[in-house]
Structures are given as structure tokens and as C-alpha cells.
Motif scaffolding. Structure first.
Motif, PDB file in Angstrom:
ATOM      1  N   ASP A 119       0.882  -1.171   0.000  1.00  0.00           N
ATOM      2  CA  ASP A 119       0.000   0.000   0.000  1.00  0.00           C
ATOM      3  C   ASP A 119       0.916   1.216   0.000  1.00  0.00           C
ATOM      4  O   ASP A 119       1.565   1.512   0.993  1.00  0.00           O
ATOM      5  CB  ASP A 119      -0.866  -0.082   1.273  1.00  0.00           C
ATOM      6  CG  ASP A 119      -1.846   1.066   1.436  1.00  0.00           C
ATOM      7  OD1 ASP A 119      -1.440   2.228   1.245  1.00  0.00           O
ATOM      8  OD2 ASP A 119      -3.012   0.794   1.790  1.00  0.00           O
ATOM      9  N   GLY A 122      -0.560   6.588  -1.977  1.00  0.00           N
ATOM     10  CA  GLY A 122      -1.503   7.235  -1.057  1.00  0.00           C
ATOM     11  C   GLY A 122      -1.940   8.636  -1.464  1.00  0.00           C
ATOM     12  O   GLY A 122      -2.263   9.467  -0.624  1.00  0.00           O
ATOM     13  N   ALA A 123      -1.941   8.910  -2.759  1.00  0.00           N
ATOM     14  CA  ALA A 123      -2.323  10.243  -3.222  1.00  0.00           C
ATOM     15  C   ALA A 123      -3.791  10.528  -2.913  1.00  0.00           C
ATOM     16  O   ALA A 123      -4.601   9.612  -2.769  1.00  0.00           O
ATOM     17  CB  ALA A 123      -2.100  10.336  -4.727  1.00  0.00           C
ATOM     18  N   ASN A 124      -4.102  11.805  -2.816  1.00  0.00           N
ATOM     19  CA  ASN A 124      -5.480  12.200  -2.585  1.00  0.00           C
ATOM     20  C   ASN A 124      -6.040  12.813  -3.858  1.00  0.00           C
ATOM     21  O   ASN A 124      -5.477  13.761  -4.405  1.00  0.00           O
ATOM     22  CB  ASN A 124      -5.542  13.192  -1.426  1.00  0.00           C
ATOM     23  CG  ASN A 124      -5.047  12.547  -0.147  1.00  0.00           C
ATOM     24  OD1 ASN A 124      -5.417  11.422   0.178  1.00  0.00           O
ATOM     25  ND2 ASN A 124      -4.180  13.237   0.564  1.00  0.00           N
ATOM     26  N   HIS A 133       3.994  12.836  -0.635  1.00  0.00           N
ATOM     27  CA  HIS A 133       3.674  11.562  -1.270  1.00  0.00           C
ATOM     28  C   HIS A 133       4.873  10.984  -2.019  1.00  0.00           C
ATOM     29  O   HIS A 133       4.844   9.843  -2.446  1.00  0.00           O
ATOM     30  CB  HIS A 133       2.512  11.743  -2.260  1.00  0.00           C
ATOM     31  CG  HIS A 133       1.240  12.148  -1.579  1.00  0.00           C
ATOM     32  ND1 HIS A 133       0.676  13.380  -1.736  1.00  0.00           N
ATOM     33  CD2 HIS A 133       0.453  11.478  -0.692  1.00  0.00           C
ATOM     34  CE1 HIS A 133      -0.417  13.450  -0.991  1.00  0.00           C
ATOM     35  NE2 HIS A 133      -0.579  12.315  -0.351  1.00  0.00           N
ATOM     36  N   HIS A 159      -4.122   3.015  -3.025  1.00  0.00           N
ATOM     37  CA  HIS A 159      -5.074   3.402  -1.983  1.00  0.00           C
ATOM     38  C   HIS A 159      -5.360   4.913  -2.022  1.00  0.00           C
ATOM     39  O   HIS A 159      -5.074   5.663  -1.083  1.00  0.00           O
ATOM     40  CB  HIS A 159      -4.579   2.980  -0.602  1.00  0.00           C
ATOM     41  CG  HIS A 159      -5.689   2.977   0.407  1.00  0.00           C
ATOM     42  ND1 HIS A 159      -6.695   2.039   0.386  1.00  0.00           N
ATOM     43  CD2 HIS A 159      -5.969   3.794   1.438  1.00  0.00           C
ATOM     44  CE1 HIS A 159      -7.538   2.301   1.366  1.00  0.00           C
ATOM     45  NE2 HIS A 159      -7.130   3.355   2.014  1.00  0.00           N
ATOM     46  N   GLY A 161      -6.914   8.502  -1.783  1.00  0.00           N
ATOM     47  CA  GLY A 161      -7.848   9.200  -0.903  1.00  0.00           C
ATOM     48  C   GLY A 161      -8.912   9.810  -1.796  1.00  0.00           C
ATOM     49  O   GLY A 161      -8.748  10.896  -2.339  1.00  0.00           O
ATOM     50  N   TYR A 324     -11.401   7.182   8.801  1.00  0.00           N
ATOM     51  CA  TYR A 324     -10.193   6.680   8.120  1.00  0.00           C
ATOM     52  C   TYR A 324      -9.916   5.231   8.531  1.00  0.00           C
ATOM     53  O   TYR A 324      -9.651   4.369   7.681  1.00  0.00           O
ATOM     54  CB  TYR A 324      -9.046   7.602   8.527  1.00  0.00           C
ATOM     55  CG  TYR A 324      -7.719   7.418   7.826  1.00  0.00           C
ATOM     56  CD1 TYR A 324      -7.641   7.235   6.448  1.00  0.00           C
ATOM     57  CD2 TYR A 324      -6.519   7.485   8.558  1.00  0.00           C
ATOM     58  CE1 TYR A 324      -6.402   7.107   5.826  1.00  0.00           C
ATOM     59  CE2 TYR A 324      -5.284   7.366   7.937  1.00  0.00           C
ATOM     60  CZ  TYR A 324      -5.221   7.173   6.571  1.00  0.00           C
ATOM     61  OH  TYR A 324      -3.997   7.062   5.962  1.00  0.00           O
ATOM     62  N   ASP A 328      -9.803   1.761   6.381  1.00  0.00           N
ATOM     63  CA  ASP A 328      -8.608   0.920   6.313  1.00  0.00           C
ATOM     64  C   ASP A 328      -8.931  -0.525   6.698  1.00  0.00           C
ATOM     65  O   ASP A 328      -8.389  -1.458   6.109  1.00  0.00           O
ATOM     66  CB  ASP A 328      -7.492   1.489   7.198  1.00  0.00           C
ATOM     67  CG  ASP A 328      -6.444   2.223   6.368  1.00  0.00           C
ATOM     68  OD1 ASP A 328      -6.203   1.790   5.219  1.00  0.00           O
ATOM     69  OD2 ASP A 328      -5.879   3.211   6.847  1.00  0.00           O
ATOM     70  N   TYR A 346       2.407  -1.383   4.501  1.00  0.00           N
ATOM     71  CA  TYR A 346       1.925  -0.013   4.329  1.00  0.00           C
ATOM     72  C   TYR A 346       3.116   0.935   4.357  1.00  0.00           C
ATOM     73  O   TYR A 346       3.790   1.039   5.379  1.00  0.00           O
ATOM     74  CB  TYR A 346       0.979   0.365   5.463  1.00  0.00           C
ATOM     75  CG  TYR A 346      -0.304  -0.443   5.500  1.00  0.00           C
ATOM     76  CD1 TYR A 346      -0.333  -1.711   6.065  1.00  0.00           C
ATOM     77  CD2 TYR A 346      -1.489   0.088   4.981  1.00  0.00           C
ATOM     78  CE1 TYR A 346      -1.509  -2.436   6.097  1.00  0.00           C
ATOM     79  CE2 TYR A 346      -2.666  -0.637   5.014  1.00  0.00           C
ATOM     80  CZ  TYR A 346      -2.673  -1.898   5.571  1.00  0.00           C
ATOM     81  OH  TYR A 346      -3.838  -2.626   5.609  1.00  0.00           O
ATOM     82  N   VAL A 348       3.749   4.379   4.609  1.00  0.00           N
ATOM     83  CA  VAL A 348       3.021   5.600   4.953  1.00  0.00           C
ATOM     84  C   VAL A 348       3.825   6.370   6.016  1.00  0.00           C
ATOM     85  O   VAL A 348       4.495   5.764   6.863  1.00  0.00           O
ATOM     86  CB  VAL A 348       1.613   5.260   5.512  1.00  0.00           C
ATOM     87  CG1 VAL A 348       0.807   6.534   5.779  1.00  0.00           C
ATOM     88  CG2 VAL A 348       0.834   4.333   4.565  1.00  0.00           C
ATOM     89  N   GLN A 352       1.734   8.386  11.159  1.00  0.00           N
ATOM     90  CA  GLN A 352       0.476   7.626  11.218  1.00  0.00           C
ATOM     91  C   GLN A 352       0.648   6.291  11.947  1.00  0.00           C
ATOM     92  O   GLN A 352      -0.186   5.400  11.827  1.00  0.00           O
ATOM     93  CB  GLN A 352      -0.062   7.394   9.804  1.00  0.00           C
ATOM     94  CG  GLN A 352      -0.457   8.700   9.108  1.00  0.00           C
ATOM     95  CD  GLN A 352      -1.243   8.477   7.813  1.00  0.00           C
ATOM     96  OE1 GLN A 352      -1.899   7.461   7.619  1.00  0.00           O
ATOM     97  NE2 GLN A 352      -1.179   9.465   6.929  1.00  0.00           N
ATOM     98  N   PHE A 356      -2.040   2.961  12.492  1.00  0.00           N
ATOM     99  CA  PHE A 356      -1.858   1.591  12.000  1.00  0.00           C
ATOM    100  C   PHE A 356      -1.808   0.570  13.140  1.00  0.00           C
ATOM    101  O   PHE A 356      -2.317  -0.532  12.999  1.00  0.00           O
ATOM    102  CB  PHE A 356      -0.623   1.502  11.089  1.00  0.00           C
ATOM    103  CG  PHE A 356      -0.903   2.085   9.725  1.00  0.00           C
ATOM    104  CD1 PHE A 356      -1.771   1.436   8.849  1.00  0.00           C
ATOM    105  CD2 PHE A 356      -0.362   3.295   9.330  1.00  0.00           C
ATOM    106  CE1 PHE A 356      -2.078   1.971   7.608  1.00  0.00           C
ATOM    107  CE2 PHE A 356      -0.667   3.850   8.092  1.00  0.00           C
ATOM    108  CZ  PHE A 356      -1.520   3.176   7.224  1.00  0.00           C
TER     109      PHE A 356
END
Ligand code: ARG
Length: 584
Positions: A119, A122-124, A133, A159, A161, A324, A328, A346, A348, A352, A356
Motif C-alpha cells: 500500500d 496514497g495520493a489524494n 507523497h 489506496h 484518498g 479513516y 482501512d 503499508y 506511509v 500515522q 496503524f
């Protein structure tokens, strides 16, 4: 293929046993005194305690048994009880010849690898990609390639956003600009136009403006919230607009990721997990793990062994909204159903990590994964500017990824042109490759968790521990090979100089470096390895007249050695996510 260190350890262990000692004392390590020896075994020191003998006597007993072994050119018992070992040139050559001809250089795949979801990215959607990112994309792509090298069937999933309030904000923001659009007309019966009513540049203006406005304009914020809810209920107008946003945004993301050499097998997002939520919540309820807490529904995840507080994982807020973490968890359910992975990794931001921890514990409590399924958060640090603060544009804003890539490319192009590295027709291609090497190596050489300083001058330097230096080494070898002719079938020959032997010893360490990088999800270990290898290759190159050597047999040996070095370096940089040009 058996690793060299194991082969030597077995020999030394057998010698311990023959001399009447416990074989397990025979473990060999790479020497920490390369001036004295190549490998060492310190087992005589602890053995001395057990057998009530002087360690040097034990070391001598063992050394005597190894003296005849053709694998070693030197076996020395040194005070107070070390065994110093040097490999025989012929043995080393025979081992590397196996490396040269084995698939994947004899590195064994992981038989348990199975399917692995990574994963990353993770762009939005609707928000421009920014350098936050960037690390996820660079590190994730490399980890994915390393997993694949070890036999995993990898699924890189961005994944996206694509389901939060930002969607409502864009829809409300667009309405301010174009209130007449049919998407806002509730009596419109369709069909909606195929063409999006905005471009990516429009989107990039709309989102920040809407986000800023929602903070000062309550009515607007309420409208954005309302659109988010209506979208989530699948109302046709907002839903059709959302699909346009997705298409335009994904096309732009794809363009940026392509430039970075980052490719995803799955372009799923938060929205794709939503259908799994109701059933998941029902199952959690049946298990009795969803508990009421101040009007919200949560899973308790604190464990007795914890030394810090891990707050409950909130799945449904008191107003009924999911969060969120809910998404997930539903995504884990979706991934288990779709791919049954052995691991989900992940990549990330490390900030965060609590999220997780809560999600992983909840997933286990809810039985969303098998007990043996590995869930791992590879948290990465921040990319800072030279001032030690998170990297910003000159005007202090968050820098867009595209701008950053352009800046690096311009910087490298100037160097390529100034130093006349290649002909005009190759400038763009070579520039792009060097720029990627500078950017990616500059990032990946640090352990993922570390913060690092983005320093273009240093990253793009052709000397020192940099991506361009590695490329330069590969290109130099390529040019030798091109001038020599057919080299692919030439066998490895025994080394005659210290430089040749050092290079060969470095080549034998490839499997260890790759295995550790795989186990720890640590591309930085590959960087450290190729930096060492490139150093040995360049020393060898300086000390050896490869192309002017008169003895054709010797020359074949040299060429075979640099040929293997080139293949190893190219494999490693491919695992890091970049490639070398033909010339530079
Ligand atoms: N979109 C998120 C962000 O920008 C990152 C998503 C990471 N992946 C995940 N499964 N939560 O922070």
C-alpha cells in the motif's frame, strides 16, 4: 545456492568438531580487520571457558585441521585466540562462477512469499501530489520490487484518498464557478455529458480555494459537507461529477507516477472499500467487539503488556459517520477476499504509526486476517529543507511533486549540457535517468524512518555516495564491454591482484545484502551495498589495464569480472527503481 559465509562456516565448524570441540563454535563472520584477513572466527574464545584451555591452543588445533583445505590460502591462529582466514583465489573464482551462471545470481527465493500487497503512493484525488507523497512512492516502489525479486506475487495498490470531505469541497467549489451545470440541477434526468466540465488545472485551483473558504464561510462548509453525504449516498449529480474528478485526477496522477517510474497494479481507493463496511461492522457486532463509548462505536485495543496508552479504534462516530480507520479495516477485508495476501505492507508517513497500530490490532481482534498474515507499517520520516524544516517552496508553500521533479531535471540537464556528456539527441533521455537516480538514491540511501535533508547539489554530484556516481560506474563498465565485444559467456578467473580479489569478495556479499533488505524492508541496505561494490569496481578499473592487457586469457578474466559487476549493479538499481543510460 549456498551462501559463501555458510560454506566457510561449515568447514570451520567441521574442523572444530574434528579437533574435539563443539562444532557450533565454528561460526565465521566477515573480518572487521580487512588489513589482516578476509574472514574470521572468534569461537575459540568462548570455547576456552568450556574446555578450560587457552583460546590460542584451541585456535591452533582448529587451524591445523584447516591447513590442507583448498578453500583457504591462509589460516592463522592469532592471539588471544582468533582464527584469521583468507580464501584461495581458485575457490573464490569457482564460487563466483556459480554466481555468474545461476539464475538471479544464486539468491534463493522465499518459498513462503505468496501474494504481497504493498500500500503506497496514497495520493489524494483532486489535490495535487505533493512531496509528502514522494517518499511513499519511491520507497514503496523499491520495496515492491524487492518483494518481487524474492518470489512474491506483488500487488501495488495506491489506496487513493478519493472518498472524503475533499470531494464535497470540490463539488461545492465548482458550483460557485459554474452554478448552471446540469449536475447541480436536481430535475435533470440525464444522461450527463461525457466530457468533464473542468481540467486538472481547474481542479488544482478549486480545491485549495474551497478548502480555505470552508474555514471562514459556514454556509459554504455546510454545503460541502452536504455534498459529501449526498455523494456517499450515490445521488446521480454529485456522483457523476465525482466520476469526472476521478478520471481527470487519475490521468494526471498516472502521468506524474510514470515520470517517477512508479507503477501500480491496482488503482483502488477508499471508495472501493465502502461496500465492505456494512458487513464488516455486522461481523464485528456479532463477535461482540464493537463497544459503545461516548456515543461512538469503538474497538478496544489496549493490551496488558503495553507500556503506553493505545486509545480505542473508533469505527463509527456519534453522528453515524465512519472514519479513516473504518475504511482501512474494510480495505483489509477487501484485500483478503481479492488476493489472500501473506503480507500487507503499508508505506506511509511514520506520524500515522498509532493509526496503524490501532487498525492492525482491530483487524486481528475482528479476525479479518489469518493469524499468520503479516501486517506491517513501514513508517517513513520527513524530507526536510537545508534549514532542517519540512521542505517548502521558496515562497513557503507546499511544493508540488511536479515542480520538484522539474527543478531536479533542470538542474541535472544544465550539468549534462555544460559537461557535454552526450550528443544533443540524447540529452533529455540521459538527463531524465540521472535525475531519477539522484532523487531516488538520495532518498533511499537513508533508512526509511529517518528524516533527511533534500540537497540537490549533493544528490546530483557525480562523486561520493550518490545515484549519479553509481550510474557513472555502470556506464563506465558498459563502455569497456562495448569496446571489448562479446563478454557474456566468459568465465570468472582467479584474481591476481588485491583489487580484483576485493571486488570479487564484494560480489559474494550480494545475497546477504539482498536478503537483509528483503527481511527488513530496507532499500537503504542495497544502497550501502552498491556503494561499496562500486568503490571496489572503480579501484579495480584504475589499477587494471583491461582493454590494453596483452595476455588474452587474463583479459577475458578481467572482462568477465566487470561484466558480472555490471549485471549485479544493474539488478540492484532496478530494485531501487532507476536505470543507467548507455552513455554519460
Ligand atoms: N491518503 C493518505 C494520506 O495522504 C495516505 C493513505 C495511506 N494508506 C492507507 N491505507 N491509509 O495521508
Amino acid at each position: 545456492m549456498e551462501k559463501l559465509l555458510n560454506i566457510i562456516s561449515d568447514k570451520v565448524s567441521a574442523a572444530f568438531a574434528q579437533a574435539g570441540y563443539e562444532a557450533s563454535y565454528g561460526r565465521v563472520t566477515v573480518s572487521n580487520r580487512p588489513d589482516l584477513c578476509e574472514y574470521q572466527c572468534n569461537g575459540a574464545l568462548p570455547a576456552a571457558k568450556l574446555y578450560h584451555k587457552a583460546p590460542i591452543q584451541i585456535a591452533r588445533d582448529v587451524a591445523a585441521r584447516l591447513a590442507e583445505d583448498p578453500a583457504f590460502s591462509e589460516v592463522q591462529a592469532a592471539m588471544p585466540g582468533f582464527l584469521n582466514l583468507k580464501l584461495s583465489p581458485a575457490f573464490l573464482a569457482a564460487y563466483l562462477e556459480q554466481t555468474r551462471t545461476a539464475p538471479r545470481f544464486g539468491v534463493e527465493p522465499d518459498p513462503k512469499a505468496g501474494a504481497v500487497v504493498i500500500d503506497y503512493g496514497g495520493a489524494n484525488v483532486a489535490k495535487p501530489l505533493h512531496i509528502g507523497h514522494l517518499r511513499s512512492a519511491i520507497i514503496g516502489e523499491s520495496i515492491k520490487r524487492i518483494q518481487r525479486f524474492f518470489g512474491a506475487e506483488t500487488i501495488g495498490d495506491t489506496h487513493l484518498g478519493d472518498w472524503g470531505l475533499q470531494m464535497g469541497l470540490v463539488i461545492a467549489g465548482l458550483q460557485e464557478r459554474q452554478p448552471e451545470l446540469c449536475y447541480y440541477d436536481e430535475s435533470f434526468t440525464g444522461p450527463y455529458p461525457e466530457e468533464a466540465p473542468f481540467t486538472i488545472s481547474d481542479l488544482e485551483e478549486i480545491y485549495p480555494a474551497a478548502s480555505a473558504r470552508s474555514k471562514v464561510d459556514e454556509a459554504f462548509a455546510a454545503r460541502a459537507h452536504d455534498y459529501t453525504v449526498r455523494l456517499q449516498h450515490g445521488e446521480p449529480g454529485p456522483y457523476a461529477l465525482w466520476q469526472h474528478i476521478m478520471r481527470v485526477s487519475k490521468a494526471d496522477l498516472r502521468k506524474n507516477y510514470d515520470r517517477l517510474g512508479v507503477h501500480f497494479e491496482a488503482w483502488l481507493g477508499e471508495s472501493d472499500a465502502q461496500p465492505y463496511i456494512p458487513e464488516m461492522l455486522r461481523e464485528m457486532d456479532e463477535k461482540g467487539i464493537l463497544v459503545e463509548s461516548e456515543g461512538a462505536r469503538v474497538i478496544e485495543v489496549q493490551e496488558p503488556a503495553d507500556t503506553r496508552e493505545i486509545p480505542p479504534c473508533i469505527l463509527i462516530k456519534s453522528d453515524g459517520a465512519t472514519l479513516y480507520a473504518t475504511t482501512d479495516l474494510a480495505t483489509i477485508k477487501q484485500r483478503m477476499q481479492t488476493w489472500a495476501p501473506s503480507k500487507i505492507l503499508y508505506v506511509v508517513d511514520k506520524r500515522q504509526s498509532l493509526h496503524f497500530e490501532q487498525v492492525f490490532r482491530s483487524a486481528r481482534k475482528a479476525g479479518l486476517v489469518k493469524p499468520e498474515t503479516e501486517l506491517r507499517h513501514i513508517g517513513f520520516g520527513t524530507m526536510n529543507g537545508k534549514d532542517g524544516k519540512p521542505f517548502k517552496t521558496r515562497s513557503g508553500g507546499v511544493m508540488r511533486l511536479e515542480t520538484l521533479i522539474n527543478e531536479i531535471t533542470d538542474f541535472v540537464r544544465a550539468k549534462v549540457v555544460e559537461n557535454k556528456l552526450v550528443g544533443d539527441e540524447d540529452v533529455e533521455n540521459v538527463t531524465a535517468k540521472i535525475a531519477m537516480a539522484a532523487l531516488k538514491y538520495g532518498d533511499l540511501m537513508n533508512a526509511p524512518t529517518k528524516d533527511y535533508v533534500f540537497d540537490l547539489d549533493r544528490f546530483a554530484a557525480f562523486e561520493g555516495n550518490t545515484g549519479p556516481y553509481i550510474l557513472y560506474t555502470v556506464v563506465r563498465i558498459k563502455s569497456i564491454l562495448a569496446r571489448y565485444g562479446a563478454w557474456e559467456e566468459l568465465p570468472i578467473r582467479a584474481p591476481e591482484t588485491p583489487e580484483a580479489k576485493d571486488l570479487m569478495l564484494a560480489l559474494t556479499r550480494l545475497p546477504d545484502a539482498l536478503e537483509l533488505a528483503y527481511r527488513d524492508c530496507a532499500p537503504n541496505l542495497i544502497c550501502a551495498y552498491i556503494y561499496e561494490l562500486a568503490g571496489c569496481a572503480n579501484k579495480f578499473y584504475h589499477e587494471t589495464h583491461i582493454l590494453t592487457e596483452e595476455d588474452p586469457e587474463k583479459q577475458k578474466g578481467y572482462v568477465a569480472l566487470v561484466g558480472l559487476t555490471k549485471r549485479v549493479l544493474e539488478t540492484c538499481i532496478d530494485l531501487l527503481g532507476f536505470e543507467a543510460p548507455e552513455k554519460m
